[in-house]
Design a protein around this motif. Structure first.
Motif, PDB file in Angstrom:
ATOM      1  N   ASN A 140     -49.135  22.848 -73.445  1.00  0.00           N
ATOM      2  CA  ASN A 140     -47.701  23.566 -73.648  1.00  0.00           C
ATOM      3  C   ASN A 140     -47.550  24.648 -73.477  1.00  0.00           C
ATOM      4  OD1 ASN A 140     -46.827  20.616 -74.163  1.00  0.00           O
ATOM      5  ND2 ASN A 140     -47.494  20.981 -76.444  1.00  0.00           N
ATOM      6  N   ALA A 141     -48.477  25.692 -73.330  1.00  0.00           N
ATOM      7  CA  ALA A 141     -48.137  27.169 -73.170  1.00  0.00           C
ATOM      8  C   ALA A 141     -47.990  27.359 -71.782  1.00  0.00           C
ATOM      9  CB  ALA A 141     -49.442  28.076 -73.599  1.00  0.00           C
ATOM     10  N   TYR A 142     -47.320  28.313 -71.390  1.00  0.00           N
ATOM     11  CA  TYR A 142     -47.282  28.703 -69.900  1.00  0.00           C
ATOM     12  C   TYR A 142     -48.068  29.871 -69.426  1.00  0.00           C
ATOM     13  CZ  TYR A 142     -42.887  26.671 -71.399  1.00  0.00           C
ATOM     14  OH  TYR A 142     -41.825  25.708 -72.061  1.00  0.00           O
ATOM     15  N   SER A 143     -49.038  29.381 -68.432  1.00  0.00           N
ATOM     16  CA  SER A 143     -49.982  30.200 -68.024  1.00  0.00           C
ATOM     17  C   SER A 143     -49.221  31.345 -67.143  1.00  0.00           C
ATOM     18  CB  SER A 143     -50.934  29.450 -67.065  1.00  0.00           C
ATOM     19  OG  SER A 143     -50.420  28.900 -66.058  1.00  0.00           O
ATOM     20  N   TYR A 144     -50.072  32.460 -66.897  1.00  0.00           N
ATOM     21  CA  TYR A 144     -49.517  33.512 -66.389  1.00  0.00           C
ATOM     22  C   TYR A 144     -49.747  33.412 -64.582  1.00  0.00           C
ATOM     23  CZ  TYR A 144     -48.611  38.403 -64.476  1.00  0.00           C
ATOM     24  OH  TYR A 144     -48.208  39.477 -63.980  1.00  0.00           O
ATOM     25  N   ASN A 145     -48.442  33.419 -64.137  1.00  0.00           N
ATOM     26  CA  ASN A 145     -48.332  33.389 -62.626  1.00  0.00           C
ATOM     27  C   ASN A 145     -47.520  34.488 -62.249  1.00  0.00           C
ATOM     28  OD1 ASN A 145     -47.449  33.049 -59.628  1.00  0.00           O
ATOM     29  ND2 ASN A 145     -48.289  30.919 -60.114  1.00  0.00           N
ATOM     30  N   GLN A 146     -48.199  35.599 -61.560  1.00  0.00           N
ATOM     31  CA  GLN A 146     -47.619  36.706 -61.316  1.00  0.00           C
ATOM     32  C   GLN A 146     -46.619  36.707 -59.926  1.00  0.00           C
ATOM     33  OE1 GLN A 146     -50.210  40.173 -60.982  1.00  0.00           O
ATOM     34  NE2 GLN A 146     -48.810  41.347 -59.083  1.00  0.00           N
ATOM     35  N   ASP A 147     -46.535  35.686 -59.055  1.00  0.00           N
ATOM     36  CA  ASP A 147     -45.745  35.457 -58.261  1.00  0.00           C
ATOM     37  C   ASP A 147     -44.358  34.858 -58.823  1.00  0.00           C
ATOM     38  OD1 ASP A 147     -47.337  36.410 -56.258  1.00  0.00           O
ATOM     39  OD2 ASP A 147     -48.171  34.229 -55.595  1.00  0.00           O
ATOM     40  N   ASP A 148     -44.577  34.089 -59.611  1.00  0.00           N
ATOM     41  CA  ASP A 148     -43.338  33.447 -60.357  1.00  0.00           C
ATOM     42  C   ASP A 148     -42.718  34.607 -61.450  1.00  0.00           C
ATOM     43  OD1 ASP A 148     -43.586  30.844 -59.457  1.00  0.00           O
ATOM     44  OD2 ASP A 148     -44.641  29.879 -61.138  1.00  0.00           O
ATOM     45  N   ALA A 149     -43.456  35.291 -61.837  1.00  0.00           N
ATOM     46  CA  ALA A 149     -42.879  36.301 -62.782  1.00  0.00           C
ATOM     47  C   ALA A 149     -41.888  37.502 -61.751  1.00  0.00           C
ATOM     48  CB  ALA A 149     -43.863  37.129 -63.449  1.00  0.00           C
ATOM     49  N   TRP A 150     -42.728  37.780 -60.757  1.00  0.00           N
ATOM     50  CA  TRP A 150     -42.092  38.555 -59.761  1.00  0.00           C
ATOM     51  C   TRP A 150     -40.952  38.088 -59.246  1.00  0.00           C
ATOM     52  CZ3 TRP A 150     -40.373  43.047 -58.326  1.00  0.00           C
ATOM     53  CH2 TRP A 150     -39.979  43.349 -57.355  1.00  0.00           C
ATOM     54  N   GLU A 151     -40.791  36.764 -58.825  1.00  0.00           N
ATOM     55  CA  GLU A 151     -39.594  36.229 -58.393  1.00  0.00           C
ATOM     56  C   GLU A 151     -38.379  36.189 -59.325  1.00  0.00           C
ATOM     57  OE1 GLU A 151     -37.696  34.629 -55.269  1.00  0.00           O
ATOM     58  OE2 GLU A 151     -39.565  35.264 -55.187  1.00  0.00           O
ATOM     59  N   VAL A 152     -38.802  36.017 -60.643  1.00  0.00           N
ATOM     60  CA  VAL A 152     -37.785  35.951 -61.419  1.00  0.00           C
ATOM     61  C   VAL A 152     -37.151  37.395 -61.803  1.00  0.00           C
ATOM     62  CG1 VAL A 152     -37.118  35.483 -64.036  1.00  0.00           C
ATOM     63  CG2 VAL A 152     -38.399  33.916 -62.891  1.00  0.00           C
ATOM     64  N   ALA A 153     -38.061  38.375 -61.930  1.00  0.00           N
ATOM     65  CA  ALA A 153     -37.540  39.756 -62.093  1.00  0.00           C
ATOM     66  C   ALA A 153     -36.904  40.169 -60.979  1.00  0.00           C
ATOM     67  CB  ALA A 153     -39.056  40.465 -62.259  1.00  0.00           C
ATOM     68  N   LYS A 154     -37.347  39.810 -59.752  1.00  0.00           N
ATOM     69  CA  LYS A 154     -36.554  40.341 -58.488  1.00  0.00           C
ATOM     70  C   LYS A 154     -35.104  39.583 -58.669  1.00  0.00           C
ATOM     71  CE  LYS A 154     -37.463  38.376 -54.619  1.00  0.00           C
ATOM     72  NZ  LYS A 154     -37.932  37.902 -53.343  1.00  0.00           N
ATOM     73  N   VAL A 155     -34.930  38.368 -58.916  1.00  0.00           N
ATOM     74  CA  VAL A 155     -33.671  37.867 -59.277  1.00  0.00           C
ATOM     75  C   VAL A 155     -32.845  38.518 -60.376  1.00  0.00           C
ATOM     76  CG1 VAL A 155     -32.408  35.807 -59.877  1.00  0.00           C
ATOM     77  CG2 VAL A 155     -34.319  35.428 -58.231  1.00  0.00           C
ATOM     78  N   LEU A 156     -33.327  38.934 -61.157  1.00  0.00           N
ATOM     79  CA  LEU A 156     -32.706  39.574 -62.448  1.00  0.00           C
ATOM     80  C   LEU A 156     -32.337  41.108 -61.958  1.00  0.00           C
ATOM     81  CD1 LEU A 156     -35.190  38.555 -65.528  1.00  0.00           C
ATOM     82  CD2 LEU A 156     -32.801  37.614 -64.689  1.00  0.00           C
ATOM     83  N   LEU A 157     -33.113  41.732 -61.194  1.00  0.00           N
ATOM     84  CA  LEU A 157     -32.663  42.956 -60.776  1.00  0.00           C
ATOM     85  C   LEU A 157     -31.312  42.888 -59.868  1.00  0.00           C
ATOM     86  CD1 LEU A 157     -36.033  44.411 -60.139  1.00  0.00           C
ATOM     87  CD2 LEU A 157     -34.615  45.225 -61.621  1.00  0.00           C
ATOM     88  N   GLU A 158     -31.454  41.844 -58.941  1.00  0.00           N
ATOM     89  CA  GLU A 158     -30.413  41.520 -57.953  1.00  0.00           C
ATOM     90  C   GLU A 158     -29.024  41.258 -58.812  1.00  0.00           C
ATOM     91  OE1 GLU A 158     -31.689  38.928 -54.998  1.00  0.00           O
ATOM     92  OE2 GLU A 158     -33.237  40.404 -54.421  1.00  0.00           O
ATOM     93  N   LEU A 159     -29.165  40.295 -59.808  1.00  0.00           N
ATOM     94  CA  LEU A 159     -28.085  39.872 -60.611  1.00  0.00           C
ATOM     95  C   LEU A 159     -27.366  40.958 -61.177  1.00  0.00           C
ATOM     96  CD1 LEU A 159     -29.075  36.323 -61.715  1.00  0.00           C
ATOM     97  CD2 LEU A 159     -27.144  36.891 -60.246  1.00  0.00           C
ATOM     98  N   HIS A 160     -28.344  41.882 -61.588  1.00  0.00           N
ATOM     99  CA  HIS A 160     -27.920  42.982 -62.655  1.00  0.00           C
ATOM    100  C   HIS A 160     -27.020  44.071 -61.668  1.00  0.00           C
ATOM    101  CE1 HIS A 160     -28.235  45.785 -66.243  1.00  0.00           C
ATOM    102  NE2 HIS A 160     -28.405  46.751 -65.164  1.00  0.00           N
ATOM    103  N   ALA A 161     -27.503  44.294 -60.528  1.00  0.00           N
ATOM    104  CA  ALA A 161     -26.877  45.128 -59.471  1.00  0.00           C
ATOM    105  C   ALA A 161     -25.517  44.346 -59.105  1.00  0.00           C
ATOM    106  CB  ALA A 161     -27.756  45.388 -58.324  1.00  0.00           C
ATOM    107  N   ILE A 162     -25.568  43.198 -58.776  1.00  0.00           N
ATOM    108  CA  ILE A 162     -24.393  42.476 -58.213  1.00  0.00           C
ATOM    109  C   ILE A 162     -23.260  42.351 -59.290  1.00  0.00           C
ATOM    110  CG2 ILE A 162     -23.530  40.219 -57.295  1.00  0.00           C
ATOM    111  CD1 ILE A 162     -26.308  39.458 -56.475  1.00  0.00           C
ATOM    112  N   ALA A 163     -23.697  42.123 -60.506  1.00  0.00           N
ATOM    113  CA  ALA A 163     -22.631  41.883 -61.546  1.00  0.00           C
ATOM    114  C   ALA A 163     -21.930  43.470 -61.624  1.00  0.00           C
ATOM    115  CB  ALA A 163     -23.361  41.596 -62.998  1.00  0.00           C
ATOM    116  N   ASP A 164     -22.764  44.490 -61.750  1.00  0.00           N
ATOM    117  CA  ASP A 164     -22.331  45.929 -62.090  1.00  0.00           C
ATOM    118  C   ASP A 164     -21.419  46.198 -60.795  1.00  0.00           C
ATOM    119  OD1 ASP A 164     -22.379  48.382 -62.960  1.00  0.00           O
ATOM    120  OD2 ASP A 164     -23.591  48.915 -61.508  1.00  0.00           O
ATOM    121  N   GLU A 165     -21.796  45.773 -59.591  1.00  0.00           N
ATOM    122  CA  GLU A 165     -20.866  46.040 -58.568  1.00  0.00           C
ATOM    123  C   GLU A 165     -19.666  45.171 -58.453  1.00  0.00           C
ATOM    124  OE1 GLU A 165     -20.811  48.510 -56.027  1.00  0.00           O
ATOM    125  OE2 GLU A 165     -22.683  49.308 -57.119  1.00  0.00           O
ATOM    126  N   THR A 166     -19.644  44.113 -59.057  1.00  0.00           N
ATOM    127  CA  THR A 166     -18.299  43.199 -59.044  1.00  0.00           C
ATOM    128  C   THR A 166     -17.344  43.727 -60.301  1.00  0.00           C
ATOM    129  OG1 THR A 166     -19.724  41.335 -58.374  1.00  0.00           O
ATOM    130  CG2 THR A 166     -17.667  40.999 -59.480  1.00  0.00           C
TER     131      THR A 166
END
Length: 847
Positions: A140-166
């Protein structure tokens, strides 16, 4: 091994996934609910970033980010899509849906700890070590996948900037550019969204729909140019978890002096005797076990004379021009003395030259300070007072930290004869909920006051100030000389460096004389200190000759500080910037003014046939005028359909089947609160429940839709007609003392060669005088509220129009006709229209 097993089995619960974290914040929201309102997305990304530090990936990404070389243009496309969806939920969000889908794919298995691992080698190593055990023992634990983590981090960075500009423009009066390339329809939708955001902020103290005990999202004026914090990756919003209450207000304020602000500093009291500090008999249950006691400062022994202080204003106007602000130090006046000063200004000062007054208040009970109860805790407050149409609107803020007098300070201020230096002496003041008051007058003037210790203490208000980055921070002190080498200079430098806020600290002359440091020759003359990011420090001193003070004269002295608002280039850590997007106040100079008058002589006074006391705001009045200001500001240039919809939303007539985010927010977050403020049962003769209907009706008839957009000067014609309508309303107030609106026969008001007539057949005006007259005629006859609605509506429209014309200077498109229009507005604003309202109101009180 058992300990390791326990840790491994709880990886998921100890570090929730992004989806689990979202569910903890609001279990009722799905992903679509989060994406309905940009400040909520900004809140989410900010909370995740603050827990993981993954915002650092904006400057040190694991992979290339942003991937697009047209990032700025992409943001505009995202913003347009989001605005469209807020106003119409049926609109398709193609770009935002892609980001939403990426979250759906990976956010259910990426934990906050996984995000931290992207920037922490140690965390990454721990995760890899644990994964060997996790994969074999805990499915049930979530193993570490760096590609998945980076994909989520990238989306969060983009959403942070988009929300800020909006959210650009949230929290400040509307900034409109003549060269705005937005489509006509999109501009109107953007204004509707800004209106909802500003009202949400005014009513709840946050832009987000999340509870304030979770997070507060606030407007942001400056982006720090030094360091790397979460504040470095946003332009327009800031996120805080704070106990403090935010009071964000605006109201019509017109500055005709091209972004110049003249601040009159009155360092009252000029003398403070030792006996004004007294040991308090107040004690806590544990006090006998501690080496501490309490003291009270009981205010000036001298009498503060409003007429003499007013002389300072008039002398300053004669020598340098209009005074925009009057500032007095910590605990300078009692509330009664401040009221007397404001009443004097009401009766004597020109309406277009009425200053903002900021004063520290000594909150002891009773008029006779020598007979106060020293066993009670007192209040130490700052009042920020602004005048509009016959009433002073006031914001009050308590001091957040008690002053502690130690041995060094007791000796420095020569207080050893009343307070023993063998103990620590705490200021005997009350504590209340921490509050930060912000006055957002326009796009270049956002003002925030603090009291003494609040400038130095990092918690809880200082971090809020650094996040917001107001253009001007004023700290009222009861302190020694204001030197850049002392504590106030150090903390002012912190604010000026990060986020770039200009800071003015000031103290009473009586206190600087008591606290003079022998290391500085004539240091006691430094009654104020200025610090900005461009000019640097400026110690403001005063030439005060003790020889001119004698029993036969009343003497007041002051210093006028002139500052000017310019523009600065702020850039976020991820490379986003807007040319000249941030205002900054810069030092221009100082000028001393004096008032010396024989005792017993009367000051300059025009006299008045209205009441002796000025009208002062009641609870919620400042909030009410802020909401109305937002409404008028947003309706200028809005389409006819948008005005109609807005009026229906606010009145509650369009809250049956909720169709869009705007309507949802107004129904659930704004309308209930506005009902409380505009309650018909509210015991006040000036309640303004008809504001919304009247102003929407008026601006619906004088509408931008009626002007041909193909004509190069269609905006000029629209602006002229708005000025004419305002002039007509003020003409009715000024010329008809009995206010029998229903019986008026005057249907024209000649502003531009008869532009406004009952038939509408003169000039090329699009408005009809008779039609406007019908709207005015709907107001209740002989009613002070009706008179006030006319005055408020007219003056607020003039304010909004004046600010738009004035903004054309910085846009490089100001011409001779614009100058004529500004002069016309300024002449109209200079007249005293509030005497009619006060007269009718007083008649109502008498009856």
């Amino acid at each position: 091994m058992r300990h390791i097993m326990s840790d491994s089995e709880n990886i998921a619960s100890d570090s929730p996934t992004v989806f689990e974290f979202m569910n903890q914040l609001n279990p009722k929201w799905n992903l679509d609910d989060w994406f309905a309102w940009p400040p909520d997305v900004f809140a989410l990304t900010s909370l995740i970033f603050s827990r993981t530090g993954s915002y650092l990936l904006a400057v040190a990404p694991t992979k290339t980010w942003p991937e697009s070389k047209t990032w700025d243009k992409d943001l505009e496309a995202y913003k347009k899509e989001w605005i469209e969806n807020i106003v119409n939920e049926n609109s398709h969000m193609e770009k935002l849906e892609k980001l939403k889908n990426k979250l759906r794919e990976s956010a259910g298995r990426v934990t906050l700890r996984h995000l931290s691992a992207l920037i922490s080698p140690d965390t990454k190593k721990d995760l890899f070590d644990e994964n060997e055990y996790v994969e074999s023992k805990n499915e049930n634990a979530y193993s570490y996948n760096q590609d998945d983590a980076w994909e989520v981090a990238k989306v969060l960075l983009e959403l942070h900037a988009i929300a800020d500009e909006t959210c650009r423009g949230f929290g400040i009066p509307l900034v409109e550019h003549t060269d705005d390339n937005k489509e006509h329809d999109l501009r109107h939708k953007t204004k509707m969204v800004i209106f909802v955001a500003n009202n949400l902020l005014s009513l709840h103290g946050t832009l987000s729909r999340l509870p304030k005990n979770i997070v507060s999202i606030l407007p942001k004026l400056r982006t720090p140019t030094v360091g790397m914090t979460l504040r470095s990756v946003s332009h327009h919003l800031t996120s805080h978890q704070t106990e403090a209450e935010i009071r964000w207000r605006t109201m019509p304020l017109v500055n005709i002096d091209d972004n110049i602000v003249n601040i009159l500093i009155i360092p009252w009291p000029f003398t403070i005797d030792t006996d004004r500090f007294r040991a308090s008999t107040f004690a806590t249950d544990r006090n006998s076990y501690e080496n501490t006691r309490y003291f009270q400062y009981i205010g000036a022994k001298e009498e503060f004379k409003p007429d003499v202080a007013y002389d300072l204003i008039k002398n300053a106007e004669e020598s340098i021009g209009r005074i925009h602000m009057v500032v007095l130090p910590e605990q300078a006046l009692t509330e009664k003395q401040l009221d007397a000063f404001l009443s004097f200004l009401t009766k004597n000062q020109d309406r277009d030259k009425m200053p903002i007054v900021i004063s520290g208040i000594c909150g002891h009970a009773g008029d006779n300070l020598d007979e106060i109860d020293t066993g009670r805790l007192s209040n130490n407050m700052v009042y920020m007072s602004t005048f509009f149409a016959g009433k002073w609107y006031r914001m009050m803020q308590n001091k957040h930290h008690r002053w502690c007098l130690n041995q060094q300070q007791i000796l420095q201020y020569k207080l050893g004869s009343v307070l023993t230096s063998k103990k620590l002496w705490w200021e005997a003041t009350n504590f209340y909920m921490r509050r930060l008051s912000v006055l957002a007058a326009n796009e270049w003037f956002t003002l925030c006051p603090l009291v003494c210790e609040d400038l130095a203490r990092l918690d809880p208000v200082s971090e809020l100030v650094r996040g917001i980055g107001p253009t001007l921070l004023i700290a009222l002190l009861l302190d020694g000389p204001q030197s850049k080498a002392r504590w106030s200079g150090r903390y002012a430098s912190v604010m000026a460096d990060d986020p770039g806020t200009s800071v003015l600290s000031l103290s009473a002359l009586g206190m600087t004389k008591r606290g003079n440091d022998k290391r500085y020759k004539d240091g006691w003359k430094n009654i104020a200190l200025w610090k900005d990011a461009t000019h640097g420090y400026e110690e403001i001193n005063i030439d005060y000759d003790e020889k001119i003070v004698n029993p036969s004269a009343d003497v007041h002295v002051g210093v006028v500080l002139t500052i000017n608002a310019g523009s600065d280039l702020d850039m976020t850590a991820d490379g986003r910037h807007h040319e000249n997007n941030s205002a900054i106040f810069v030092y221009q100079g100082v000028h001393q003014v004096n008032s010396i008058r024989a005792k017993g002589s009367e000051g300059v006074c025009k006299g008045s046939d209205i009441q002796d006391q000025a009208a002062f705001s009641e609870d919620n009045d400042f909030l009410e005028i802020s909401l109305f200001t937002h409404l008028v500001d947003i309706c200028i240039g809005l389409s006819r359909k948008s005005i109609l919809d807005l009026n229906k939303y606010i009145s509650g007539n369009k809250t049956g089947k909720v169709k869009n985010t705007i309507e949802k927010i107004i129904k659930y977050y704004i309308h209930p609160k506005m009902n409380i403020i505009h309650s018909k049962d509210r015991d006040s003769p000036e309640k303004l429940v008809k504001y919304t209907d009247f102003i929407c009706d008026m601006l619906y008839k004088v509408n931008i839709d009626d002007y041909e957009k193909e004509e190069s000067n269609y905006n000029d014609k629209y602006i002229k007609d708005l000025i004419s309508v305002s002039g007509y309303m003020l003409f009715l107030v000024e010329e008809n003392e009995k206010f029998r609106f229903g019986g008026l026969k005057i249907l024209s008001y000649d502003v531009y060669g008869g532009i406004m007539t009952s038939s509408g057949d003169k000039s090329d005006s699009k408005i009809d005088g008779g039609d406007i007259y019908k709207s005015v005629g709907k107001l209740e006859k002989k009613n002070p509220q009706s008179v006030r609605i006319l005055i408020y509506s007219a003056l607020t429209i003039l304010w909004a129009v004046h600010r738009r014309i004035e903004a054309k200077r910085s846009q490089g498109c100001f011409n001779k006709d614009d100058g004529i229009l500004l002069r016309q507005i300024e002449l109209m604003l200079s007249k005293n229209y509030d005497k009619q309202w006060l007269s009718v109101r007083n008649q109502g009180h008498q009856s």
